[in-house]
Design a protein around this motif. Structure first.
Motif, short mmCIF file in Angstrom:
data_model
loop_
_atom_site.label_atom_id
_atom_site.label_comp_id
_atom_site.label_asym_id
_atom_site.label_seq_id
_atom_site.Cartn_x
_atom_site.Cartn_y
_atom_site.Cartn_z
N ALA A 190 4.76 9.24 13.39
CA ALA A 190 5.96 8.40 13.42
C ALA A 190 6.17 7.74 12.07
CB ALA A 190 5.84 7.35 14.51
N SER A 191 7.40 7.62 11.68
CA SER A 191 7.75 6.93 10.44
C SER A 191 8.30 5.56 10.77
CB SER A 191 8.79 7.74 9.66
OG SER A 191 9.96 7.89 10.44
N LEU A 192 8.31 4.70 9.76
CA LEU A 192 8.84 3.36 9.95
C LEU A 192 10.33 3.42 10.27
CD1 LEU A 192 7.09 1.34 7.11
CD2 LEU A 192 6.59 1.30 9.55
N MET A 193 10.74 2.60 11.21
CA MET A 193 12.14 2.57 11.62
C MET A 193 12.82 1.37 10.99
SD MET A 193 11.49 3.41 15.62
CE MET A 193 13.21 3.23 16.06
N LEU A 194 14.06 1.54 10.61
CA LEU A 194 14.83 0.45 10.00
C LEU A 194 15.62 -0.26 11.08
CD1 LEU A 194 16.16 2.11 6.74
CD2 LEU A 194 14.06 0.80 7.09
N TRP A 195 15.66 -1.56 10.95
CA TRP A 195 16.38 -2.40 11.91
C TRP A 195 17.65 -2.89 11.23
CZ3 TRP A 195 14.44 -7.83 13.74
CH2 TRP A 195 15.23 -8.25 14.81
N ASN A 196 18.80 -2.46 11.73
CA ASN A 196 20.08 -2.81 11.14
C ASN A 196 20.48 -4.21 11.61
OD1 ASN A 196 22.63 -3.00 10.09
ND2 ASN A 196 23.34 -1.05 10.90
N LEU A 197 20.35 -5.19 10.74
CA LEU A 197 20.64 -6.57 11.12
C LEU A 197 22.12 -6.80 11.37
CD1 LEU A 197 18.30 -8.54 8.70
CD2 LEU A 197 17.89 -7.90 11.07
N LEU A 198 22.98 -5.90 10.92
CA LEU A 198 24.41 -6.07 11.18
C LEU A 198 24.74 -5.83 12.65
CD1 LEU A 198 25.92 -4.30 8.04
CD2 LEU A 198 25.55 -6.75 8.42
N ASN A 208 1.19 -20.19 3.67
CA ASN A 208 1.96 -19.07 4.17
C ASN A 208 3.20 -19.56 4.89
OD1 ASN A 208 0.00 -16.99 3.43
ND2 ASN A 208 -1.28 -17.92 4.99
N LEU A 209 4.26 -18.77 4.84
CA LEU A 209 5.52 -19.09 5.49
C LEU A 209 5.80 -18.09 6.60
CD1 LEU A 209 8.38 -20.39 5.77
CD2 LEU A 209 9.12 -18.80 3.98
N ALA A 210 6.20 -18.59 7.76
CA ALA A 210 6.72 -17.76 8.84
C ALA A 210 7.99 -18.43 9.37
CB ALA A 210 5.69 -17.59 9.96
N THR A 211 8.92 -17.63 9.85
CA THR A 211 10.21 -18.14 10.32
C THR A 211 10.43 -17.73 11.76
OG1 THR A 211 11.07 -17.85 8.06
CG2 THR A 211 12.66 -18.28 9.79
N ILE A 212 10.89 -18.69 12.57
CA ILE A 212 11.22 -18.43 13.96
C ILE A 212 12.68 -18.03 14.05
CG2 ILE A 212 11.13 -19.31 16.32
CD1 ILE A 212 8.45 -19.41 14.95
N TYR A 213 12.95 -16.86 14.65
CA TYR A 213 14.32 -16.37 14.79
C TYR A 213 14.67 -16.16 16.26
CZ TYR A 213 14.19 -15.15 9.79
OH TYR A 213 14.09 -15.19 8.42
N LEU A 214 15.94 -16.38 16.56
CA LEU A 214 16.53 -15.95 17.83
C LEU A 214 17.31 -14.68 17.53
CD1 LEU A 214 17.48 -16.17 20.77
CD2 LEU A 214 19.25 -17.76 20.00
N ILE A 215 16.92 -13.58 18.16
CA ILE A 215 17.56 -12.29 17.95
C ILE A 215 18.37 -11.95 19.19
CG2 ILE A 215 17.21 -9.86 17.35
CD1 ILE A 215 16.16 -11.75 15.26
N LYS A 216 19.69 -11.78 19.02
CA LYS A 216 20.55 -11.46 20.15
C LYS A 216 21.34 -10.19 19.85
CE LYS A 216 22.38 -14.70 22.58
NZ LYS A 216 23.22 -15.81 23.09
N PRO A 217 21.44 -9.29 20.81
CA PRO A 217 22.18 -8.06 20.57
C PRO A 217 23.68 -8.30 20.54
CG PRO A 217 21.45 -8.15 22.84
CD PRO A 217 20.85 -9.35 22.15
N THR A 218 24.37 -7.52 19.74
CA THR A 218 25.82 -7.53 19.75
C THR A 218 26.31 -6.37 20.61
OG1 THR A 218 25.94 -6.13 17.78
CG2 THR A 218 25.89 -8.52 17.44
#
Length: 383
Positions: A133-141, A70-80
């Motif tokens: 509740a419905s699934l929410m989309l995360w706008n990566l832009l 299995n593959l998992a990826t570590i991300y740093l998520i920062k707000p713009t």
């Protein structure tokens, strides 16, 4: 210099060449999301690129047991600036708005959604959703998404009793533009054996069959390196299956050596146990002394130029993460909930933090500070 440039007006023949320099999935995804011309210039990946879960043979037994990498990826998520102006982020101050979150995402090409894991314990994180509740989309832009590292774990679907035999797996290279035939996996299993798998192999090959004392394996500067229980690091020649000594012995007295890459240098974290006297008092004030075994760590940096080990007393802003499937370092000043000069690890039950300055160990609960802050936009990312 202040003139804005419309990048979409660049010659069309340049886009495929630019896209081929994006060597991870999230960058390719963001590139193809910009506009129609970007999306049509490169495919999501090559047809024969690695696809996870990847079926592999059992590390020990030649059997029909189904095993997957299995593959998992570590991300740093920062707000713009755009995301910080929305109601998605429960930020309480301007200082925290410049910081981000450390998340671990497990993905599969066979599933449109991604799963969120704890970056230290690999525990799957839940999120509060009502039945309506419905699934929410995360706008990566609207976010800066930086890939820090990849981690791999072994799954035995037909039985659980073999899960503990694999302590570490690394897989390289792994890129949208790499054929799976060119990838190699190394595995440490069964009390320190080192195994190798290449595409098409029906079973794992043992490297250095006479020895059973390897603690950790890592990809460093595009090469495989392994350390033994004495802290001697060796480079693995994939073609000849020979180990070439890369460092002098560390001669640390710990129980396990962890390899960590940080800021372009290679470190060994020596993990050991020592007895600590605990003083407690009962309800009537009587004193009770008892010995308790606690985990401690020492950090060493490899000076490649002089070929010697340097005892590191202070990591400064860096924090080392020793997870179940990979080790890596982060800049604490960029993250919510992390402290510099500390080592984060998981013991039998809890996630803990070891402070290199005062050698204090505390239990860490990331749920209030990190997990809940992601709940509002994390269920979950659509590819």
């Amino acid at each position: 210099m202040d003139e804005k440039v419309d990048w979409s007006q660049l010659p069309i023949e340049l886009w495929p060449k630019i896209g081929k320099y994006l060597d991870n999935h999230i960058d390719v995804l963001r590139f193809r999301s910009v506009c129609v011309s970007f999306r049509s210039s490169i495919p999501p990946s090559l047809p024969n690129s690695p696809s996870f879960p990847l079926q592999l043979p059992h590390p020990i037994y030649n059997s029909v047991i189904t095993n997957y990498l299995n593959l998992a990826t570590i991300y740093l998520i920062k707000p713009t600036h755009q995301s910080s102006n929305t109601n998605l982020l429960p930020l309480t101050s301007s200082s925290s708005s410049s910081k981000g979150w450390l998340i671990k995402v497990e993905e599969s090409k066979n599933h449109p959604l991604m799963s969120l894991l704890s970056p230290i314990s690999d525990r799957k994180l839940s999120y509060p959703l009502s039945n309506n509740a419905s699934l929410m989309l995360w706008n990566l832009l609207n976010y800066r998404v930086i890939e820090l590292c990849k981690s791999y774990s072994y799954t035995f679907l037909n039985t659980r009793r073999f899960a503990s035999i694999v302590s570490k797996v690394v897989f390289y290279p792994n890129s949208p533009w790499i054929n799976v035939e060119d990838c190699v996996a190394f595995c440490i299993f069964q009390e320190g054996r080192l195994g190798l798998w290449k595409h098409g192999d029906k079973k794992w090959k043992l490297v250095d069959e006479e020895n059973f004392y390897y603690d950790d394996v890592i990809v460093f500067k595009g090469q495989f390196y392994v350390t033994d229980k004495w802290g001697t690091i060796s480079w693995i020649d994939v073609c000849s299956l020979k180990l070439i000594q890369f460092s002098p012995p560390l001669c640390g007295f710990g129980n396990k050596k962890h390899l960590v890459e940080s800021c372009g240098s290679l470190y060994v974290v020596d993990r050991y146990y020592e007895s600590s006297e605990q003083v407690r008092r009962d309800n009537v004030g009587r004193r009770h002394d008892r010995d308790e075994v606690v985990e401690c760590f020492k950090v060493y940096k490899l000076d490649e130029e002089w070929g010697k080990w340097v005892d590191v007393k202070n990591l400064r802003d860096r924090a080392f993460i020793l997870s179940n499937s990979c080790n890596f370092s982060v800049s604490a000043k960029e993250l919510i909930g992390y402290q510099g000069n500390c080592i984060y690890f998981k013991d039998t039950f809890d996630v803990r933090m070891y402070n290199l300055e005062d050698h204090r160990i505390v239990t860490v609960d990331f749920n209030p500070s990190i997990d809940k802050s992601l709940w509002s936009h994390a269920p979950w990312v659509r590819c």
